[in-house]
Design an enzyme around this catalytic site. Structure first.
Site, short mmCIF file in Angstrom:
data_model
loop_
_atom_site.label_atom_id
_atom_site.label_comp_id
_atom_site.label_asym_id
_atom_site.label_seq_id
_atom_site.Cartn_x
_atom_site.Cartn_y
_atom_site.Cartn_z
N GLU A 117 8.93 -4.02 10.78
CA GLU A 117 9.30 -2.71 10.22
C GLU A 117 9.69 -1.74 11.33
O GLU A 117 8.97 -1.60 12.34
CB GLU A 117 8.14 -2.13 9.39
N ASP B 33 0.84 -1.20 0.00
CA ASP B 33 0.00 0.00 0.00
C ASP B 33 0.87 1.26 0.00
O ASP B 33 0.36 2.38 -0.14
CB ASP B 33 -1.02 -0.01 1.14
N SER B 34 2.19 1.07 0.11
CA SER B 34 3.12 2.19 -0.08
C SER B 34 2.93 2.81 -1.46
O SER B 34 3.35 3.95 -1.70
CB SER B 34 4.57 1.73 0.08
N LYS C 93 -0.85 -9.46 2.74
CA LYS C 93 -0.15 -8.96 3.92
C LYS C 93 -1.07 -8.01 4.64
O LYS C 93 -1.79 -7.24 4.00
CB LYS C 93 1.14 -8.25 3.52
N ASP D 49 -1.09 -6.31 -0.69
CA ASP D 49 -1.25 -5.67 0.62
C ASP D 49 -2.72 -5.36 0.88
O ASP D 49 -3.45 -4.94 -0.03
CB ASP D 49 -0.44 -4.37 0.63
N GLU E 256 -1.39 -5.45 8.40
CA GLU E 256 -0.69 -4.86 9.54
C GLU E 256 -1.43 -5.16 10.84
O GLU E 256 -2.66 -5.17 10.88
CB GLU E 256 -0.61 -3.33 9.36
O1 KIV Z 1 3.46 -1.16 1.66
C1 KIV Z 1 4.62 -1.57 1.65
O2 KIV Z 1 5.37 -1.37 0.69
C2 KIV Z 1 5.08 -2.33 2.79
C3 KIV Z 1 6.51 -2.78 2.82
C4 KIV Z 1 7.46 -1.69 2.85
C5 KIV Z 1 6.75 -3.79 3.88
O3 KIV Z 1 4.32 -2.59 3.66
#
Ligand code: KIV
Length: 268
Positions: free
Chosen positions: A185, A47-48, A116, A86, A118
């Site tokens: 992280e 989600d970055s 993934k 994500d 959080e």
């Molecule tokens: O969103 C992302 O890119 C991340 C990674 C940096 C672990 O969560």
């Protein structure tokens, strides 16, 4: 030599063989093709992308539709790496039904092979439900960007005894809930080492030192596409932004002075 498709059992085999695991974000077809060709084992549509390619202030505005759109593009390019999508803010925090539905869409429509999300003890019921639905889950604890407001900014977590104990508890809870790996992280290297020693699943570090099972970086950070001011944990292995600016400036110059297109780039 033909490389073997990376699967979740394959990741576990790397972990059991104590081989460090490489993970990188990718958000579109060309970046995914580059990461996959280079041999990255886990490719994350993080989600970055909200900040890195859409220019949002933080990751909170990112929607499941945006992650889905980018996951589809990445999936078209990846043939070897394990593709992880994500779960953006509010795609799982609202309950098990939403979590299964949204994570399921990343697999069913997006082509992801795992998701993934959080959180620690607060998301174990969600992780359990996803794993029960055969949706493999990678956890993510420590400096979790979706918690920016609770943390009061992007701050290194687990610096004192109390918060490090909480993170150890989070890591164990995520493992117990059935995650196949967990991202650590923004935590001190010593704490990441302790967590890694306590777990029986791979830990993937970002700003967590070297005593982890693998590392993840953001594609644009690694290649120097994000600008020069980067956090301490980022290593720029190239400076492609500077290279790109120079190339474009040369193009502008050649357009202006009429040297592009030359004979070679003109149809006869
Ligand atoms: O969103 C992302 O890119 C991340 C990674 C940096 C672990 O969560």
């Amino acid at each position: 030599m033909e490389r073997k498709k990376v699967t979740i059992p394959g990741i576990i085999r790397l972990y059991e063989a104590a081989e460090r695991i490489s993970m990188l974000t990718a958000y579109d077809f060309p970046s995914a093709a580059i990461a996959d060709a280079a041999g990255i084992e886990i490719i994350l549509v993080g989600d970055s992308l909200g900040m890195v390619i859409n220019g949002y202030k933080n990751t909170l505005p990112v929607t499941i539709e945006e992650i889905l759109y980018h996951t589809k593009a990445v999936a078209r390019a990846v043939s070897v790496g394990l593709l992880v999508g994500d779960m953006p803010f509010l795609s799982y925090q609202t309950g098990i039904h939403d979590a299964i539905y949204n994570a399921g869409r990343l697999l069913k429509e997006g082509g992801a092979e795992a998701v993934k999300l959080e959180g620690g003890t607060n998301v174990t019921d969600i992780i359990r439900a996803l794993v029960r639905a055969d949706i493999p889950v990678m956890g993510h604890i420590g400096l979790t960007p979706q918690s920016i407001h609770r943390m009061g900014g992007y701050r290194i977590q687990g610096r004192d005894e109390k918060s490090s104990a909480v993170l150890i508890e989070d890591a164990l809870a995520v493992e117990q809930a059935g995650a196949f790996a967990v991202v650590l992280e923004g935590i001190p290297g010593a704490l990441a080492k302790t967590i890694t020693a306590k777990l029986h699943i791979p830990t993937i570090g970002i700003g967590a030192g070297r005593d982890v099972s693998g590392q993840v970086l953001v594609f644009h950070d690694l290649l120097g596409l994000s600008g020069n001011r980067q956090p301490t944990f980022v290593k720029q292995y190239a400076h492609l932004k500077d290279t790109a600016i120079e190339a474009i400036q040369l193009y502008i110059k050649e357009v202006k002075d009429g040297t592009f297109p030359d004979e070679e780039h003109t149809y006869k």
